[in-house]
Design a protein around this motif. Structure first.
Motif, PDB file in Angstrom:
ATOM      1  N   ALA A 156      -4.765   9.977  11.722  1.00 47.64           N
ATOM      2  CA  ALA A 156      -3.652   9.410  10.948  1.00 47.64           C
ATOM      3  C   ALA A 156      -4.008   9.339   9.461  1.00 47.64           C
ATOM      4  CB  ALA A 156      -3.286   8.026  11.477  1.00 47.64           C
ATOM      5  N   LYS A 157      -5.228   8.935   9.148  1.00 45.41           N
ATOM      6  CA  LYS A 157      -5.638   8.841   7.747  1.00 45.41           C
ATOM      7  C   LYS A 157      -5.745  10.223   7.106  1.00 45.41           C
ATOM      8  CE  LYS A 157      -8.678   6.601   4.535  1.00 45.41           C
ATOM      9  NZ  LYS A 157      -9.450   5.424   4.254  1.00 45.41           N
ATOM     10  N   LYS A 193       2.436  15.310  -2.151  1.00 43.17           N
ATOM     11  CA  LYS A 193       3.274  14.510  -3.049  1.00 43.17           C
ATOM     12  C   LYS A 193       2.748  14.591  -4.488  1.00 43.17           C
ATOM     13  CE  LYS A 193       4.859  10.530  -1.678  1.00 43.17           C
ATOM     14  NZ  LYS A 193       5.046   9.114  -1.320  1.00 43.17           N
ATOM     15  N   LYS A 228       0.823  -1.209   0.000  1.00 39.28           N
ATOM     16  CA  LYS A 228       0.000   0.000   0.000  1.00 39.28           C
ATOM     17  C   LYS A 228       0.864   1.270   0.000  1.00 39.28           C
ATOM     18  CE  LYS A 228      -4.519   1.101   1.828  1.00 39.28           C
ATOM     19  NZ  LYS A 228      -5.373   0.627   0.796  1.00 39.28           N
ATOM     20  N   LYS A 229       1.984   1.226   0.737  1.00 38.59           N
ATOM     21  CA  LYS A 229       2.850   2.405   0.847  1.00 38.59           C
ATOM     22  C   LYS A 229       3.525   2.772  -0.483  1.00 38.59           C
ATOM     23  CE  LYS A 229       6.918  -0.101   2.571  1.00 38.59           C
ATOM     24  NZ  LYS A 229       7.614  -0.136   1.295  1.00 38.59           N
ATOM     25  N   LYS A 261      -3.997  12.891   7.961  1.00 39.03           N
ATOM     26  CA  LYS A 261      -2.618  13.351   7.746  1.00 39.03           C
ATOM     27  C   LYS A 261      -2.003  12.668   6.530  1.00 39.03           C
ATOM     28  CE  LYS A 261      -1.329  14.714  12.405  1.00 39.03           C
ATOM     29  NZ  LYS A 261      -0.488  14.427  13.563  1.00 39.03           N
ATOM     30  N   LYS A 262      -2.245  11.373   6.385  1.00 39.43           N
ATOM     31  CA  LYS A 262      -1.712  10.629   5.238  1.00 39.43           C
ATOM     32  C   LYS A 262      -2.288  11.178   3.933  1.00 39.43           C
ATOM     33  CE  LYS A 262      -1.512   6.062   3.161  1.00 39.43           C
ATOM     34  NZ  LYS A 262      -2.039   4.713   3.155  1.00 39.43           N
ATOM     35  N   TYR A 263      -3.581  11.467   3.919  1.00 38.94           N
ATOM     36  CA  TYR A 263      -4.230  11.987   2.724  1.00 38.94           C
ATOM     37  C   TYR A 263      -3.651  13.357   2.363  1.00 38.94           C
ATOM     38  CZ  TYR A 263      -7.906  11.932  -0.741  1.00 38.94           C
ATOM     39  OH  TYR A 263      -8.586  11.892  -1.927  1.00 38.94           O
ATOM     40  N   PHE A 285      -0.634  14.453   3.179  1.00 42.91           N
ATOM     41  CA  PHE A 285       0.730  14.214   2.712  1.00 42.91           C
ATOM     42  C   PHE A 285       0.718  13.718   1.266  1.00 42.91           C
ATOM     43  CE2 PHE A 285       4.329  11.292   2.081  1.00 42.91           C
ATOM     44  CZ  PHE A 285       5.367  12.201   2.214  1.00 42.91           C
ATOM     45  N   GLN A 286      -0.210  12.815   0.941  1.00 44.34           N
ATOM     46  CA  GLN A 286      -0.311  12.327  -0.438  1.00 44.34           C
ATOM     47  C   GLN A 286      -0.646  13.460  -1.400  1.00 44.34           C
ATOM     48  OE1 GLN A 286      -3.169   9.156  -0.635  1.00 44.34           O
ATOM     49  NE2 GLN A 286      -1.605   7.583  -0.414  1.00 44.34           N
ATOM     50  N   TRP A 303     -12.908   8.813   9.294  1.00 47.70           N
ATOM     51  CA  TRP A 303     -11.456   8.882   9.149  1.00 47.70           C
ATOM     52  C   TRP A 303     -10.827   9.353  10.445  1.00 47.70           C
ATOM     53  CZ3 TRP A 303      -9.441  11.218   3.936  1.00 47.70           C
ATOM     54  CH2 TRP A 303      -9.860  10.410   2.866  1.00 47.70           C
TER      55      TRP A 303
END
Length: 179
Positions: A141-142, A152, A101-102, A144-146, A148-149, A138
């Protein structure tokens, strides 16, 4: 698809997508086709500001971008119905579930960069559309990940369209409210 009229292409493609996505829902409960239509609307709006890309291709990609990932439609069926250019674009926009997934987002972005700018434009439109208030289910953590994505995606696809570069960066900044 042989039709060249944008309205005809939009109608045929959205009908196809709606049929294949069926009863699928967005996290807020709306029919999934609303998300696809919103991504297509972003592409239409981008084209109002800068017409340096094939809007017809972008609209097809916008309406079909999740079809391989979220339905049982095969690549071959998509290619038979919409041609190789659309099918390859949708495939690049599709995360490879065989990878960890990463690694899936980086892999998809790298494949997007190998194709025409319309594919990158649709990826930016998709993420812009999704940078709304996150679903209640959500966790932090999810979220923050979204976020960050999204950063990117904006960095990796920078320069594909100036209007979208500005738009996604504003949406990323606004999304900080949810962190």
């Amino acid at each position: 698809m042989k039709d060249t009229d944008i309205q005809t292409i939009y109608q045929k493609t959205i009908d196809f997508a709606a049929e294949k996505h069926g009863q699928q829902k967005m996290p807020n409960g709306l029919p999934y086709i609303v998300h696809l239509s919103n991504v297509a609307m972003e592409a239409f709006m981008v084209h109002q500001y800068k017409q340096d890309f094939d809007l017809k291709l972008a609209i097809q990609l916008a309406l079909l971008h999740d079809i391989l990932e979220d339905t049982n439609l095969s690549f071959k069926e998509l290619k038979d119905d919409f041609g190789n250019t659309v099918a390859e674009g949708v495939l690049a926009l599709t995360k490879d579930d065989k990878l960890d997934k990463k690694d899936q987002m980086d892999d998809s972005l790298n494949r997007i960069l190998d194709l025409s700018k319309e594919v990158a434009i649709v990826k930016l439109c998709d993420r812009i559309t999704n940078l709304q208030k996150p679903p209640k289910k959500w966790g932090n953590a999810k979220i923050k990940k979204y976020h960050f994505q999204a950063i990117k995606i904006a960095q990796k696809l920078k320069g594909k369209n100036d209007y979208l570069d500005n738009r996604i960066n504003k949406k990323i900044e606004q999304y900080k409210l949810y962190l």
